[in-house]
Design a protein around this motif. Structure first.
Motif, short mmCIF file in Angstrom:
data_model
loop_
_atom_site.label_atom_id
_atom_site.label_comp_id
_atom_site.label_asym_id
_atom_site.label_seq_id
_atom_site.Cartn_x
_atom_site.Cartn_y
_atom_site.Cartn_z
N UNK A 18 0.54 -1.14 -0.32
CA UNK A 18 0.17 -0.22 0.03
C UNK A 18 1.26 1.11 0.41
N UNK A 19 2.21 1.09 -0.16
CA UNK A 19 2.74 2.17 0.42
C UNK A 19 3.43 2.80 -1.01
N UNK A 20 4.08 2.39 -1.66
CA UNK A 20 4.19 2.25 -3.01
C UNK A 20 3.17 3.20 -3.81
N UNK A 21 2.08 3.15 -4.24
CA UNK A 21 1.70 4.82 -4.73
C UNK A 21 2.30 5.91 -4.08
N UNK A 22 1.58 5.95 -2.74
CA UNK A 22 1.55 7.15 -1.60
C UNK A 22 3.77 7.62 -2.57
N UNK A 23 4.48 7.11 -1.79
CA UNK A 23 5.87 6.84 -2.07
C UNK A 23 5.68 7.35 -3.67
N UNK A 24 5.25 6.73 -4.21
CA UNK A 24 6.00 7.20 -6.55
C UNK A 24 5.24 8.37 -6.05
N UNK A 25 4.27 8.58 -5.92
CA UNK A 25 3.80 9.85 -6.03
C UNK A 25 4.26 11.03 -5.37
N UNK A 26 4.75 11.14 -4.34
CA UNK A 26 5.46 12.03 -3.40
C UNK A 26 6.98 12.13 -4.99
N UNK A 27 7.53 11.27 -5.29
CA UNK A 27 8.47 10.78 -6.06
C UNK A 27 8.50 12.12 -7.23
N UNK A 29 5.77 14.57 -7.46
CA UNK A 29 5.88 15.59 -6.79
C UNK A 29 7.15 16.56 -6.58
N UNK A 30 8.40 16.08 -6.79
CA UNK A 30 10.17 15.97 -6.66
C UNK A 30 9.52 16.34 -5.32
N UNK A 31 9.92 15.33 -3.53
CA UNK A 31 9.69 15.66 -2.55
C UNK A 31 10.80 14.77 -2.02
N UNK A 32 11.34 14.78 -1.04
CA UNK A 32 12.71 14.02 -0.43
C UNK A 32 11.67 12.82 0.14
N UNK A 33 12.51 11.75 0.19
CA UNK A 33 11.45 10.37 1.38
C UNK A 33 12.24 10.47 1.78
N UNK A 34 12.20 9.81 3.50
CA UNK A 34 12.90 9.19 4.59
C UNK A 34 12.06 7.47 4.34
N UNK A 35 13.32 6.86 4.75
CA UNK A 35 13.03 5.40 4.03
C UNK A 35 14.35 4.71 4.96
N UNK A 37 16.61 1.86 6.39
CA UNK A 37 18.11 0.76 5.55
C UNK A 37 18.07 -0.27 7.07
N UNK A 38 19.53 -0.89 6.46
CA UNK A 38 19.82 -1.73 7.57
C UNK A 38 19.93 -1.15 8.96
N UNK A 39 20.55 -0.07 8.97
CA UNK A 39 21.11 0.40 10.48
C UNK A 39 20.63 1.73 10.24
N UNK A 40 20.23 2.61 9.51
CA UNK A 40 19.31 4.11 9.40
C UNK A 40 18.50 4.26 9.00
N UNK A 41 18.02 5.07 9.05
CA UNK A 41 17.06 6.20 8.12
C UNK A 41 18.05 7.12 6.63
N UNK A 42 17.35 6.58 5.30
CA UNK A 42 18.15 7.11 4.23
C UNK A 42 17.41 8.12 3.98
N UNK A 43 17.97 8.80 3.29
CA UNK A 43 16.65 9.95 2.45
C UNK A 43 17.17 9.88 0.94
N UNK A 44 16.60 10.07 0.01
CA UNK A 44 16.12 10.44 -1.71
C UNK A 44 15.35 10.77 -2.01
N UNK A 45 15.32 10.78 -3.37
CA UNK A 45 13.96 10.74 -4.22
C UNK A 45 14.65 10.93 -5.84
N UNK A 46 13.93 11.57 -6.35
CA UNK A 46 13.69 11.08 -8.11
C UNK A 46 15.41 11.70 -8.54
N UNK A 47 15.89 11.30 -9.47
CA UNK A 47 16.81 11.77 -9.88
C UNK A 47 16.77 13.05 -11.03
N UNK A 48 16.54 13.74 -10.51
CA UNK A 48 15.78 15.38 -11.38
C UNK A 48 16.94 16.00 -10.09
#
Length: 116
Positions: A18-27, A29-35, A37-48
């Motif tokens: 259920x998270x896939x569509x909202x996450x893709x919508x955030x990307x 919209x050129x917004x930053x995602x926090x997600x 990882x195995x040890x910490x939270x990462x930040x990411x987004x689209x490559x533009x």
């Protein structure tokens, strides 16, 4: 900087689905995602440019500091219009799919390419 956030849990398989569509919508919209990882939270987004600028601003990252790109495979290199030197292309052909980290100089700065 925008401070409104959207929180989407994704621990169970159902939450991930259920998270896939909202996450893709955030990307999109050129917004930053926090997600997580195995040890910490990462930040990411689209490559533009807009997405990278938003990430730079959020992290207060020095201009010119390189970014890590997670590359799924050779088709993604083509989609991003990245150019690999011949020695790197040989490594990719020999080791993908599979774990491989390449540290390469880009036209603007050094970039790290990593596959999972």
């Amino acid at each position: 900087m925008r401070t409104d956030t959207l929180s989407i849990p994704f621990w169970s398989p159902e939450e991930v689905e259920s998270a896939i569509r909202p996450a893709l919508a955030q990307i999109e919209a050129r917004r930053v995602l926090a997600y997580p990882t195995e040890t910490i939270y990462g930040f990411g987004g689209g490559i533009d440019r807009d997405s990278v600028d938003a990430l730079v601003k959020l992290k207060r990252r020095p201009l010119g500091k390189p970014f890590l790109l997670l590359i799924a495979g050779p088709d993604m290199i083509e989609r991003l219009d990245l150019r690999l030197p011949s020695y790197a292309a040989n490594l990719v052909a020999r080791h993908w799919p599979g774990p491989l980290t390449l540290v390469l100089r880009s036209e603007e700065h050094t970039s790290e390419l990593q596959s999972h």
